[in-house]
Design an enzyme around this catalytic site. Structure first.
Site, PDB file in Angstrom:
ATOM      1  CG  ASN A  98      -1.593   1.314   1.456  1.00 37.48           C
ATOM      2  OD1 ASN A  98      -2.472   1.716   0.707  1.00 37.48           O
ATOM      3  ND2 ASN A  98      -1.176   2.032   2.504  1.00 37.48           N
ATOM      4  CB  SER A 154      -3.116  -0.382  -9.016  1.00 37.12           C
ATOM      5  OG  SER A 154      -2.978   0.437 -10.152  1.00 37.12           O
ATOM      6  CE1 TYR A 168      -0.142   7.605  -7.276  1.00 34.83           C
ATOM      7  CE2 TYR A 168      -2.027   8.104  -8.660  1.00 34.83           C
ATOM      8  CZ  TYR A 168      -1.494   7.528  -7.533  1.00 34.83           C
ATOM      9  OH  TYR A 168      -2.321   6.864  -6.646  1.00 34.83           O
ATOM     10  CE  LYS A 172      -0.562   3.861  -7.146  1.00 37.77           C
ATOM     11  NZ  LYS A 172      -0.351   2.959  -5.987  1.00 37.77           N
ATOM     12  CB  VAL A 202      -9.173   6.988  -1.383  1.00 37.27           C
ATOM     13  CG1 VAL A 202      -9.337   6.500   0.052  1.00 37.27           C
ATOM     14  CG2 VAL A 202      -9.281   5.825  -2.360  1.00 37.27           C
TER      15      VAL A 202
END
Length: 302
Positions: A98, A154, A168, A172, A202
């Protein structure tokens, strides 16, 4: 092509979870959830172990370790410490990669240091922990026939690319390709499963230590530039919370996949936005394939 995740996985009682990046966000939510399960054991890690103070110190089921995924020495030390703590019972059932952060901004202005640090964390850090975890799971499986699951976190950013986040996305996308390839290397009898978790927005500390920015580039400063428009939409989403996912929801979904006794999906888009955009991208790609069918064939039958 070698199939992946071919057998149902059963989470054993006393399973050992190793989670990276537990200082905040998804990692913290998942560590908290696992710690609440009386029949599960937890190895929670963070670069600064003091960030794990939300977990109890006097619970024999919980081990808190410092781990910087960008450092091979730190990864080795964490695995050694876990082995020492668990002794002859050392094994890993669930590993969750994570740790990571977002680098955004104008790609032309990104420095070598910024870009290498981003890929080192997102990709090489994930690869380091994954390969060590496979070794442990293989060895334990031979003796106990249990296997395990490696969850690599991911993002929707591993499926779809947007302006202003090139490195980024690169990190990923690399995690996605790496995970799929390694998953296909596993012998079905090992029952070592992989799941690429792809959440959309998130509610986490992405405006704090989980987010870095490149310096602004004057050529991209105008309000009508694609990256500036996207930033505006993102700020509205963060402010209003619309379509944003709680870290606890991601944690619940990961635990459900691990504990439901079914086959593990290779990819797991999370959130309505992620699911819809993944579907739209797949459909658009099929359309693009048909558009270049004759050129792509190079005289061969399709």
């Amino acid at each position: 092509m070698n199939p992946v995740n071919t057998k149902p996985y059963t989470l054993p009682s006393g399973a050992v979870w190793l989670i990276t990046g537990c200082s905040s966000g998804i990692g913290r939510a998942l560590a908290t959830l696992v710690a609440s399960k009386p029949d599960q054991r937890l190895i929670a890690t963070a670069r600064n172990v003091s960030d794990l103070s939300y977990l109890p110190d006097n619970d024999s089921r919980i081990l808190k370790l410092p781990l910087d995924v960008t450092s091979p020495a730190s990864v080795n030390s964490a695995f050694t410490a876990a082995r020492t703590h668990l002794g002859s019972d050392f094994h890993l059932d669930i590993v969750v990669n994570n740790a990571g952060y977002s680098l955004s901004g104008d790609t032309e202005s990104a420095t070598e240091e910024e870009t290498h640090a981003e890929i080192e964390t997102l990709f090489f850090g994930t690869a380091r922990v994954t390969t060590r975890a496979i070794e442990v799971m293989r060895q334990h499986r031979r003796a106990h026939d249990q296997g395990g699951i490696i969850f690599n976190i991911s993002s929707l950013a591993g499926l779809c690319a947007f302006p202003g986040h090139a490195y980024y996305h690169a990190g990923k996308f690399a995690v996605e390709g790496f995970t799929e390839s390694v998953a296909r290397e596993m012998h079905p009898d090992w029952n070592i499963n992989f799941c690429i978790v792809e959440p959309s927005g998130v509610k986490t500390n992405f405006e704090g230590h989980s987010k870095a920015r490149t310096a602004p580039h004057p050529a991209y400063a105008a309000d009508d530039m694609p990256a500036r428009k996207l930033e505006g939409y993102v700020k509205i989403g963060i402010k209003t919370g619309i379509q944003m996912i709680e870290p606890s929801q991601i944690a619940d979904a990961i635990y459900m996949i691990a504990s439901r006794g079914d086959k593990v999906p290779l990819r797991l888009p999370l959130g309505g936005v992620a699911w819809k955009m993944a579907k739209a991208k797949a459909e658009a790609f099929l359309g693009e394939l048909e558009g270049v069918r004759e050129i792509s064939a190079l005289g061969q039958e399709i």
